[in-house]
Design an enzyme around this catalytic site. Structure first.
Site, short mmCIF file in Angstrom:
data_model
loop_
_atom_site.label_atom_id
_atom_site.label_comp_id
_atom_site.label_asym_id
_atom_site.label_seq_id
_atom_site.Cartn_x
_atom_site.Cartn_y
_atom_site.Cartn_z
N ARG A 1 -0.03 -10.17 12.99
CA ARG A 1 -0.64 -9.01 12.33
C ARG A 1 -1.53 -9.45 11.17
O ARG A 1 -2.58 -8.86 10.92
CB ARG A 1 0.46 -8.05 11.82
CG ARG A 1 1.08 -7.27 12.96
CD ARG A 1 2.36 -6.60 12.54
NE ARG A 1 2.19 -5.63 11.48
CZ ARG A 1 3.12 -5.30 10.59
NH1 ARG A 1 4.30 -5.88 10.62
NH2 ARG A 1 2.88 -4.41 9.67
N ARG B 1 11.37 -6.45 4.25
CA ARG B 1 11.22 -4.98 4.26
C ARG B 1 12.26 -4.36 5.20
O ARG B 1 12.48 -4.82 6.30
CB ARG B 1 9.81 -4.61 4.77
CG ARG B 1 9.64 -3.10 4.97
CD ARG B 1 8.18 -2.66 4.98
NE ARG B 1 7.39 -3.27 6.03
CZ ARG B 1 6.06 -3.14 6.12
NH1 ARG B 1 5.39 -2.43 5.23
NH2 ARG B 1 5.40 -3.74 7.10
N ARG C 1 -9.41 0.35 9.75
CA ARG C 1 -8.82 -0.96 9.97
C ARG C 1 -9.81 -1.92 10.61
O ARG C 1 -9.49 -3.07 10.87
CB ARG C 1 -7.65 -0.79 10.91
CG ARG C 1 -6.53 -1.77 10.67
CD ARG C 1 -5.33 -1.14 10.30
NE ARG C 1 -4.10 -1.81 10.49
CZ ARG C 1 -2.97 -1.28 10.04
NH1 ARG C 1 -2.99 -0.14 9.42
NH2 ARG C 1 -1.85 -1.91 10.22
N LYS D 1 0.83 -1.22 0.00
CA LYS D 1 0.00 0.00 0.00
C LYS D 1 0.86 1.27 0.00
O LYS D 1 0.64 2.18 -0.79
CB LYS D 1 -0.94 0.01 1.23
CG LYS D 1 -1.89 -1.17 1.29
CD LYS D 1 -2.78 -1.13 2.51
CE LYS D 1 -2.06 -1.26 3.84
NZ LYS D 1 -1.40 -2.58 4.04
N ARG E 1 11.65 -2.87 10.95
CA ARG E 1 10.64 -2.42 11.92
C ARG E 1 10.46 -3.48 12.99
O ARG E 1 10.45 -4.67 12.69
CB ARG E 1 9.30 -2.20 11.20
CG ARG E 1 9.11 -0.81 10.66
CD ARG E 1 7.93 -0.71 9.70
NE ARG E 1 6.67 -1.22 10.23
CZ ARG E 1 5.50 -1.13 9.57
NH1 ARG E 1 5.44 -0.56 8.39
NH2 ARG E 1 4.39 -1.61 10.09
P1 ADP Z 1 2.24 -1.95 3.18
O1 ADP Z 1 2.30 -0.44 3.13
O2 ADP Z 1 1.01 -2.50 2.52
O3 ADP Z 1 2.46 -2.52 4.55
P2 ADP Z 1 4.80 -1.76 1.76
O4 ADP Z 1 4.48 -0.81 0.67
O5 ADP Z 1 5.64 -1.27 2.88
O6 ADP Z 1 3.44 -2.48 2.29
O7 ADP Z 1 5.49 -3.04 1.08
C1 ADP Z 1 5.93 -4.15 1.86
C2 ADP Z 1 7.29 -4.61 1.37
O8 ADP Z 1 7.15 -5.20 0.09
C3 ADP Z 1 8.31 -3.49 1.21
O9 ADP Z 1 9.59 -4.02 1.52
C4 ADP Z 1 8.22 -3.12 -0.29
O10 ADP Z 1 9.47 -2.65 -0.76
C5 ADP Z 1 7.88 -4.47 -0.91
N1 ADP Z 1 6.97 -4.39 -2.06
C6 ADP Z 1 5.95 -3.52 -2.24
N2 ADP Z 1 5.29 -3.80 -3.38
C7 ADP Z 1 5.90 -4.89 -3.91
C8 ADP Z 1 5.70 -5.69 -5.10
N3 ADP Z 1 4.70 -5.40 -5.97
N4 ADP Z 1 6.50 -6.73 -5.32
C9 ADP Z 1 7.50 -7.04 -4.45
N5 ADP Z 1 7.76 -6.35 -3.33
C10 ADP Z 1 6.96 -5.28 -3.06
P1 AMP Z 2 1.04 -0.03 9.29
O1 AMP Z 2 2.19 0.90 9.05
O2 AMP Z 2 -0.20 0.36 8.55
O3 AMP Z 2 1.44 -1.47 9.09
O4 AMP Z 2 0.67 0.15 10.84
C1 AMP Z 2 1.60 -0.16 11.85
C2 AMP Z 2 0.89 -0.23 13.20
O5 AMP Z 2 0.31 1.05 13.52
C3 AMP Z 2 -0.28 -1.22 13.29
O6 AMP Z 2 0.11 -2.55 13.51
C4 AMP Z 2 -1.05 -0.63 14.48
O7 AMP Z 2 -0.42 -0.90 15.72
C5 AMP Z 2 -0.91 0.87 14.22
N1 AMP Z 2 -2.02 1.38 13.36
C6 AMP Z 2 -1.89 1.96 12.14
N2 AMP Z 2 -3.09 2.30 11.65
C7 AMP Z 2 -4.00 1.91 12.58
C8 AMP Z 2 -5.41 1.97 12.67
N3 AMP Z 2 -6.17 2.48 11.67
N4 AMP Z 2 -6.01 1.47 13.77
C9 AMP Z 2 -5.29 0.96 14.78
N5 AMP Z 2 -3.96 0.86 14.77
C10 AMP Z 2 -3.31 1.34 13.68
#
Ligand code: ADP
Ligand code: AMP
Length: 221
Positions: free
Chosen positions: A174, A130, A91, A16, A163
């Site tokens: 998660r 990541r 969420r 995302k 992270r």
């Molecule tokens: P989210 O915001 O949904 O948690 P991220 O955008 O941080 O996900 O992406 C999760 C991991 O996967 C990151 O390390 C990113 O670089 C990688 N990634 C994102 N999109 C793709 C894709 N289409 N193919 C492979 N790896 C991806």
């Molecule tokens: P994310 O970066 O979206 O993976 O979020 C990381 C963490 O932030 C989650 O695991 C939750 O602990 C917190 N968080 C982010 N967005 C929300 C939400 N809308 N509601 C509750 N917790 C959230």
């Protein structure tokens, strides 16, 4: 042209934030990642940050009340008048109701929900690889989006970190929270005829292409 007032929905690690960054570059709409906002609060050591740190590290969801204020404040800012991407909110079903309320109060409409559909195995793989820059928050992947040199940030040379909530033991938890609490939103927005499902299993370029095409259609509607 219609505004792009969007929700990006999908499991943690679906991509995302990665797609949102590319959409921001193309359309200039603000990217509102509640995860990023909360992590910023933790880094800054603010009152909010102190409240949420342990909950976030353990992979649980922060309380709906805190999110309500955070999102309302952010969506109230002027830059959201011409569009926005909500990433990580809502969420759960209560937060979806909260969002309805916030949008109504701010006189904003939703243009659509982009659902990035990826398998559990793929998100686990993406998350375990990541890495993020602790200084500028840029996101990398050790397999698919490598930094140019070793494991340091291309932009500022800071060593990348994993992270806390991306550690293997927290990732499956998660994902389960996503299934239990977040995935019911797919049904909700399907019933409202507002969701577009994107096959997000391909490369970043492929996913970007599908999303850009979808957004062009949404803008024309
Ligand atoms: P989210 O915001 O949904 O948690 P991220 O955008 O941080 O996900 O992406 C999760 C991991 O996967 C990151 O390390 C990113 O670089 C990688 N990634 C994102 N999109 C793709 C894709 N289409 N193919 C492979 N790896 C991806
Ligand atoms: P994310 O970066 O979206 O993976 O979020 C990381 C963490 O932030 C989650 O695991 C939750 O602990 C917190 N968080 C982010 N967005 C929300 C939400 N809308 N509601 C509750 N917790 C959230």
């Amino acid at each position: 042209m219609k505004k792009l007032n969007l929700i990006f929905l999908g499991p943690p690690g679906a991509g995302k934030g990665t797609v949102a960054k590319d959409v921001v570059e193309r359309y200039g709409v603000p990217h509102i990642s509640t995860g990023d906002m909360l992590r910023d609060a933790v880094s800054a050591g603010s009152e909010l940050g102190k409240k949420v740190k342990s909950v976030m590290d353990s992979g649980q969801l922060v309380s709906d009340e805190l999110l309500y204020d955070l999102v309302k404040d952010r969506l109230s800012r002027k830059d959201c008048n011409d569009g926005f991407i909500l990433d990580g909110f809502p969420r759960n079903l209560d937060q979806a109701e909260d969002l309805d309320k916030i949008l109504k109060e701010l006189n904003l409409n939703l243009s659509g929900v982009i659902f990035l559909d990826v398998s559990e195995d793929e998100v686990v793989k993406r998350i375990s690889n990541r890495r993020v820059c602790p200084k500028c928050s840029r996101v990398y992947n050790l397999i698919s989006l490598k930094p140019k040199k070793d494991t340091i940030c291309d932009d500022d040379g800071t060593p990348l970190i994993q992270r806390e909530d991306d550690k293997a033991e927290t990732v499956r938890k998660r994902y389960q929270i996503y299934i239990d609490k977040t995935s019911p939103l797919i049904k909700l927005y399907t019933e409202r005829n507002q969701i577009v499902t994107i096959d997000a299993s391909g490369t970043v370029d492929k996913v970007d292409e599908i999303v850009f095409n979808t957004l062009e259609e949404l803008r024309q509607e």
